[in-house]
Design an enzyme around this catalytic site. Structure first.
Site, PDB file in Angstrom:
ATOM      1  N   TRP A  83      14.029  -2.087  11.583  1.00  0.00           N
ATOM      2  CA  TRP A  83      13.322  -2.827  12.440  1.00  0.00           C
ATOM      3  C   TRP A  83      13.215  -4.263  11.670  1.00  0.00           C
ATOM      4  O   TRP A  83      12.947  -5.387  12.396  1.00  0.00           O
ATOM      5  CB  TRP A  83      11.831  -2.197  12.182  1.00  0.00           C
ATOM      6  CG  TRP A  83      11.682  -1.043  13.187  1.00  0.00           C
ATOM      7  CD1 TRP A  83      11.388   0.281  12.951  1.00  0.00           C
ATOM      8  CD2 TRP A  83      11.580  -1.289  14.592  1.00  0.00           C
ATOM      9  NE1 TRP A  83      11.262   1.058  14.045  1.00  0.00           N
ATOM     10  CE2 TRP A  83      11.376   0.160  15.207  1.00  0.00           C
ATOM     11  CE3 TRP A  83      11.567  -2.255  15.483  1.00  0.00           C
ATOM     12  CZ2 TRP A  83      11.052   0.311  16.704  1.00  0.00           C
ATOM     13  CZ3 TRP A  83      11.450  -2.029  16.927  1.00  0.00           C
ATOM     14  CH2 TRP A  83      11.225  -0.735  17.533  1.00  0.00           C
ATOM     15  N   ALA A 125      -8.183   5.090   5.357  1.00  0.00           N
ATOM     16  CA  ALA A 125      -8.090   4.992   6.756  1.00  0.00           C
ATOM     17  C   ALA A 125      -7.149   6.772   6.982  1.00  0.00           C
ATOM     18  O   ALA A 125      -6.276   6.698   5.932  1.00  0.00           O
ATOM     19  CB  ALA A 125      -7.222   4.109   7.664  1.00  0.00           C
ATOM     20  N   LYS A 176      -5.802  -1.998  -8.653  1.00  0.00           N
ATOM     21  CA  LYS A 176      -5.611  -0.951  -7.541  1.00  0.00           C
ATOM     22  C   LYS A 176      -4.593   0.094  -7.564  1.00  0.00           C
ATOM     23  O   LYS A 176      -4.875   1.237  -7.350  1.00  0.00           O
ATOM     24  CB  LYS A 176      -5.318  -1.807  -5.996  1.00  0.00           C
ATOM     25  CG  LYS A 176      -4.994  -0.860  -5.076  1.00  0.00           C
ATOM     26  CD  LYS A 176      -6.133  -0.152  -4.234  1.00  0.00           C
ATOM     27  CE  LYS A 176      -6.220   0.899  -3.447  1.00  0.00           C
ATOM     28  NZ  LYS A 176      -5.357   0.768  -2.311  1.00  0.00           N
TER      29      LYS A 176
HETATM   30  N1  LIG Z   1      -4.154   5.488   4.379  1.00  0.00           N
HETATM   31  C1  LIG Z   1      -5.066   4.813   3.468  1.00  0.00           C
HETATM   32  O1  LIG Z   1      -6.148   5.071   3.426  1.00  0.00           O
HETATM   33  C2  LIG Z   1      -4.272   3.821   2.526  1.00  0.00           C
HETATM   34  C3  LIG Z   1      -5.258   3.140   1.888  1.00  0.00           C
HETATM   35  C4  LIG Z   1      -4.605   1.943   1.020  1.00  0.00           C
HETATM   36  C5  LIG Z   1      -3.287   1.803   1.083  1.00  0.00           C
HETATM   37  N2  LIG Z   1      -2.517   2.777   1.740  1.00  0.00           N
HETATM   38  C6  LIG Z   1      -1.060   2.746   1.640  1.00  0.00           C
HETATM   39  O2  LIG Z   1      -0.480   1.960   2.827  1.00  0.00           O
HETATM   40  C7  LIG Z   1       0.857   2.470   2.949  1.00  0.00           C
HETATM   41  C8  LIG Z   1       0.967   3.058   4.533  1.00  0.00           C
HETATM   42  O3  LIG Z   1       0.079   4.318   4.519  1.00  0.00           O
HETATM   43  P1  LIG Z   1      -0.527   4.914   5.593  1.00  0.00           P
HETATM   44  O4  LIG Z   1      -1.305   6.219   5.032  1.00  0.00           O
HETATM   45  O5  LIG Z   1      -0.750   4.222   6.860  1.00  0.00           O
HETATM   46  O6  LIG Z   1       0.955   6.016   6.152  1.00  0.00           O
HETATM   47  P2  LIG Z   1       0.828   6.809   7.496  1.00  0.00           P
HETATM   48  O7  LIG Z   1      -0.210   6.776   8.054  1.00  0.00           O
HETATM   49  O8  LIG Z   1       1.913   7.959   7.142  1.00  0.00           O
HETATM   50  O9  LIG Z   1       1.750   5.730   8.289  1.00  0.00           O
HETATM   51  C9  LIG Z   1       3.140   5.507   8.143  1.00  0.00           C
HETATM   52  C10 LIG Z   1       3.799   5.232   9.526  1.00  0.00           C
HETATM   53  O10 LIG Z   1       4.898   4.684   9.628  1.00  0.00           O
HETATM   54  C11 LIG Z   1       5.630   5.380  10.549  1.00  0.00           C
HETATM   55  N3  LIG Z   1       7.096   5.370  10.378  1.00  0.00           N
HETATM   56  C12 LIG Z   1       7.844   6.242   9.411  1.00  0.00           C
HETATM   57  N4  LIG Z   1       9.248   5.938   9.325  1.00  0.00           N
HETATM   58  C13 LIG Z   1       9.186   4.999  10.197  1.00  0.00           C
HETATM   59  C14 LIG Z   1      10.521   4.187  10.537  1.00  0.00           C
HETATM   60  N5  LIG Z   1      11.833   4.336  10.022  1.00  0.00           N
HETATM   61  N6  LIG Z   1      10.201   3.032  11.410  1.00  0.00           N
HETATM   62  C15 LIG Z   1       9.045   2.830  11.873  1.00  0.00           C
HETATM   63  N7  LIG Z   1       7.809   3.642  11.597  1.00  0.00           N
HETATM   64  C16 LIG Z   1       8.076   4.404  10.524  1.00  0.00           C
HETATM   65  C17 LIG Z   1       5.007   6.818  10.404  1.00  0.00           C
HETATM   66  O11 LIG Z   1       5.610   7.106  11.894  1.00  0.00           O
HETATM   67  P3  LIG Z   1       5.373   8.744  12.055  1.00  0.00           P
HETATM   68  O12 LIG Z   1       3.925   8.785  13.089  1.00  0.00           O
HETATM   69  O13 LIG Z   1       6.410   9.283  12.779  1.00  0.00           O
HETATM   70  O14 LIG Z   1       5.118   9.603  10.797  1.00  0.00           O
HETATM   71  C18 LIG Z   1       3.727   6.251  10.468  1.00  0.00           C
HETATM   72  O15 LIG Z   1       3.279   5.932  11.719  1.00  0.00           O
HETATM   73  C19 LIG Z   1       1.370   3.385   1.971  1.00  0.00           C
HETATM   74  O16 LIG Z   1       1.819   2.816   0.986  1.00  0.00           O
HETATM   75  C20 LIG Z   1      -0.278   3.872   1.296  1.00  0.00           C
HETATM   76  O17 LIG Z   1      -0.238   4.169   0.085  1.00  0.00           O
HETATM   77  C21 LIG Z   1      -3.015   3.789   2.656  1.00  0.00           C
END
Ligand SMILES: NC(=O)c1ccc[n+]([C@@H]2O[C@H](COP(=O)([O-])OP(=O)(O)OC[C@H]3O[C@@H](n4cnc5c(N)ncnc54)[C@H](OP(=O)(O)O)[C@@H]3O)[C@@H](O)[C@H]2O)c1
Length: 294
Positions: A83, A125, A176
């Site tokens: 991508w 989230a 963080k």
């Molecule tokens: N969630 C929180 O509250 C939070 C807060 C602060 C920081 N973070 C950080 O933010 C980052 C993202 O976390 P998240 O919670 O948003 O993760 P997540 O919900 O698992 O989102 C990751 C996304 O990436 C997609 N993905 C995986 N492989 C891919 C590829 N090859 N090409 C395109 N898309 C792909 C996944 O698709 P699928 O739907 O197929 O799995 C999913 O939609 C992490 O580093 C996390 O530590 C998260």
């Protein structure tokens, strides 16, 4: 081309940013792994539907964009590299929405020439079983005070996601990271934030955070002695059912971001000859929880 902003990784964080952009009239091109028609964000103020579709084939990207928000997990950067190749040219800014302090070295090899902008993501989230995302606090990012941050400020201006700039990004990122490292204890206990109300867990977390603080300082972070207690206080003040993305991954039996959230502190501590006895226990357990075998 039609889209000037793209979100790669439309999960919990990616959906929140996509919704913020869409509400502000800057609907992004959505790049994912799982095909879907749209994204839905649920917040206290109501729901936002971001029209898709979510593209899953990098060959369908219509050329480079100005700004990419990369919101895949740290464990997924390599798989998402096609991508980045399809969306970036030398003027593209890639804003990495991930936890950790290694965003630039991990992403840079995949986008030679583009500007990589690290960020600190402050909001929780959660992915919901129906595919929507629940935003559990006000959306907020911190970016380094550098030229490429201006584009992110502009694109998110007037949106639900506030953006702050700091001249001391190292300190903010390590602050963080300590919080993320503590959240890893939730994986080992299999419990959400309510567990930090236990006196024994609060004490363990405090000791772990003091150890991590020494490493952060050795890495150049300017953080005071009060930070470990502040982190414990923050978990105790959270709703008892507040989770963390690494716990969500464990519950779903997915790979964990243990290297970027916990092992980094152990490794940097060893490099600085700082004793890290709690990390030495926590990290192998998280590694095994993530990668097995067994
Ligand atoms: N969630 C929180 O509250 C939070 C807060 C602060 C920081 N973070 C950080 O933010 C980052 C993202 O976390 P998240 O919670 O948003 O993760 P997540 O919900 O698992 O989102 C990751 C996304 O990436 C997609 N993905 C995986 N492989 C891919 C590829 N090859 N090409 C395109 N898309 C792909 C996944 O698709 P699928 O739907 O197929 O799995 C999913 O939609 C992490 O580093 C996390 O530590 C998260």
């Amino acid at each position: 081309m039609k889209f000037k902003v793209a979100v790669v990784g439309p999960g919990a964080i990616g959906t929140t940013i996509a919704a913020a952009l869409h509400e502000a009239g800057r609907t992004p091109f959505l790049c994912g792994r799982t095909a879907r028609e749209c994204l839905v964000l649920n917040a206290d103020e109501g729901s936002v539907r971001v029209p898709g579709p979510i593209e899953v084939d990098p060959d369908r990207a219509e050329g480079p964009v100005d700004l990419v928000f990369l919101a895949v997990k740290a464990t997924q950067v390599e798989a998402a590299a096609p991508w980045l190749a399809a969306l970036c040219h030398e003027h593209t800014v890639v804003c990495v929405l991930q936890n950790g302090v290694e965003q630039v070295p991990s992403v840079a090899p995949h986008v030679p020439g583009s500007s990589i902008l690290p960020s600190v993501v402050w909001f929780p989230a959660e992915n919901q079983p129906d595919g929507s995302v629940r935003l559990r606090a006000k959306a907020r990012l911190t970016l380094p005070d550098e030229a490429s941050s201006q584009l992110v400020l502009e694109m998110l201006s007037g949106s639900r996601c506030s953006v702050e700039l700091t001249s001391d990004f190292t300190s903010v990122a390590w602050r963080k990271l300590l919080q993320n490292a503590a959240a890893g204890l939730m994986v080992l206990a299999g419990r959400r934030s309510g567990m930090f109300h236990r006196a024994d867990i609060a004490e363990l977390t405090l000791r772990y955070m003091r150890e991590c603080l020494e490493v952060a300082r050795a890495e150049g972070a300017l953080l005071g002695d009060e930070v470990p207690q502040e982190i414990v206080d923050r978990f105790q003040a959270s709703p008892v059912d507040m989770g963390t993305s690494i716990l969500a991954d464990r519950t779903a039996d997915r790979p964990l971001e243990w290297k970027t959230r916990n092992a980094i502190i152990l490794n940097r501590g060893q490099a600085h000859f700082i004793p890290t006895p709690i990390s030495a226990v926590v990290v192998p357990l998280l590694a095994a929880a993530s990668d097995g075998p067994g």
